[in-house]
Write a protein that holds these residues in place. Structure first.
Motif, mmCIF file in Angstrom:
data_model
loop_
_atom_site.group_PDB
_atom_site.id
_atom_site.type_symbol
_atom_site.label_atom_id
_atom_site.label_comp_id
_atom_site.label_asym_id
_atom_site.label_seq_id
_atom_site.Cartn_x
_atom_site.Cartn_y
_atom_site.Cartn_z
ATOM 1 N N ARG A 47 0.823 -1.214 0.000
ATOM 2 C CA ARG A 47 0.000 0.000 0.000
ATOM 3 C C ARG A 47 0.856 1.264 0.000
ATOM 4 N NH1 ARG A 47 -4.676 0.380 4.096
ATOM 5 N NH2 ARG A 47 -5.454 1.757 2.460
ATOM 6 N N LEU A 48 2.072 1.163 0.514
ATOM 7 C CA LEU A 48 2.935 2.339 0.568
ATOM 8 C C LEU A 48 3.688 2.580 -0.733
ATOM 9 C CD1 LEU A 48 4.476 2.028 4.165
ATOM 10 C CD2 LEU A 48 3.042 3.904 3.332
ATOM 11 N N TYR A 49 4.118 1.516 -1.396
ATOM 12 C CA TYR A 49 5.092 1.690 -2.468
ATOM 13 C C TYR A 49 4.652 1.165 -3.838
ATOM 14 C CZ TYR A 49 8.058 2.624 1.552
ATOM 15 O OH TYR A 49 8.574 3.131 2.722
ATOM 16 N N GLU A 108 -2.334 -1.837 8.892
ATOM 17 C CA GLU A 108 -2.458 -0.412 9.169
ATOM 18 C C GLU A 108 -1.490 0.033 10.254
ATOM 19 O OE1 GLU A 108 -4.908 2.193 7.586
ATOM 20 O OE2 GLU A 108 -3.781 0.711 6.441
ATOM 21 N N ARG A 111 1.826 0.256 8.522
ATOM 22 C CA ARG A 111 1.852 1.416 7.620
ATOM 23 C C ARG A 111 2.103 2.700 8.406
ATOM 24 N NH1 ARG A 111 -1.901 4.691 4.232
ATOM 25 N NH2 ARG A 111 -3.628 4.056 5.568
ATOM 26 N N GLY A 112 1.442 2.828 9.549
ATOM 27 C CA GLY A 112 1.700 3.988 10.399
ATOM 28 C C GLY A 112 3.121 4.006 10.918
ATOM 29 N N PHE A 114 5.822 2.735 9.397
ATOM 30 C CA PHE A 114 6.711 3.144 8.303
ATOM 31 C C PHE A 114 6.636 4.654 8.075
ATOM 32 C CE2 PHE A 114 6.484 -1.366 6.857
ATOM 33 C CZ PHE A 114 7.853 -1.586 6.749
ATOM 34 N N GLN A 115 5.440 5.204 8.136
ATOM 35 C CA GLN A 115 5.282 6.631 7.889
ATOM 36 C C GLN A 115 5.855 7.482 9.021
ATOM 37 O OE1 GLN A 115 1.030 6.749 7.180
ATOM 38 N NE2 GLN A 115 1.310 6.732 4.956
ATOM 39 N N ALA A 116 6.044 6.882 10.201
ATOM 40 C CA ALA A 116 6.600 7.621 11.335
ATOM 41 C C ALA A 116 8.122 7.758 11.253
ATOM 42 C CB ALA A 116 6.209 6.931 12.650
ATOM 43 N N VAL A 119 12.061 9.866 6.085
ATOM 44 C CA VAL A 119 12.567 9.333 4.827
ATOM 45 C C VAL A 119 14.059 9.600 4.681
ATOM 46 C CG1 VAL A 119 12.094 11.434 3.500
ATOM 47 C CG2 VAL A 119 12.070 9.188 2.357
ATOM 48 N N TYR A 136 15.999 -1.742 4.587
ATOM 49 C CA TYR A 136 14.746 -2.047 5.270
ATOM 50 C C TYR A 136 14.925 -3.097 6.371
ATOM 51 C CZ TYR A 136 11.719 0.904 2.515
ATOM 52 O OH TYR A 136 11.097 2.002 1.980
#
Length: 220
Positions: A47-49, A108, A111-112, A114-116, A119, A136
């Protein structure tokens, strides 16, 4: 007027069977969590990439797992697939339904996580010559697990408790075994009181083990 006589002897006589069923409950919950973590991590990364049909599939999985009743999911794997000629054992039905549910919720959470993570950490790792796999597996994912550690614990407790729905498809986990034994002796209150205590102990063991593991892993 309250006129109920307690009889604990039948319950104590069958206590080993209840404890064995409790281990079965814990077993299917642990397996579902392992599968859920692996699949959920994959769904989060998709969903992220990624884009296109594979991302639509991952999104549909997450949406269905999070926005439909767990009982509906259990009946889908038990009776829905059965109507299509795909028959599974009660154990496999419960494991599939729990894994599907856990993967959707954990996706989910991951996903949260990874977004935390900034980058810039990925850019720094790549600038040092690390491959995407190394970046990773050695830098990003370990931090993600630290971020989602407590939600993982909550999901494990949820898996143990929600596995009780398995009795509706003939799975003899703790609740199913309790129902079967209680129906023979009609000591409903006694059996379910003891079963509630066993569930409580299982959950407390999970939470205690989680705290000990967190203290060791996240010492710094």
């Amino acid at each position: 007027m309250f006129d109920y006589h307690f009889h604990w002897r039948p319950v104590l006589k069958n206590l080993p069977d209840l404890l064995a069923a409790g281990l079965t409950t814990l077993e299917v919950a642990v397996l579902a969590m392992i599968i859920g973590i692996v699949v959920g991590l994959g769904l989060a990364l998709i969903r992220l990439y990624l884009k296109g049909p594979v991302r639509w599939f991952a999104t549909a999985w997450v949406e269905l797992a999070r926005n439909t009743p767990a009982l509906f999911q259990l009946f889908f794997f038990g009776f829905g697939l059965g109507a299509m000629g795909i028959h599974m054992s009660p154990y496999a039905i419960v494991l599939a339904a729990l894994s599907f549910n856990c993967a959707g919720y954990l996706a989910e959470n991951f996903r949260g996580g990874f977004q935390a993570i900034p980058v810039t950490q990925i850019r720094a790792a790549r600038s040092l010559g690390m491959t995407a796999w190394q970046t990773y597996t050695r830098i990003i994912i370990p931090q993600v697990f630290r971020i989602v550690y407590h939600p993982l614990t909550n999901q494990m407790v949820w898996a143990v408790l929600i596995s009780s729905l398995g009795m509706l498809v003939g799975f003899r986990e703790l609740s199913g075994e309790t129902q079967a034994l209680a129906s023979r002796t009609y000591r409903i209150f006694e059996y379910f009181a003891v079963t509630a205590i066993i569930y409580y102990v299982i959950v407390k063991i999970i939470l205690g083990a989680s705290r000990l593991l967190a203290a060791r892993l996240f010492r710094y």
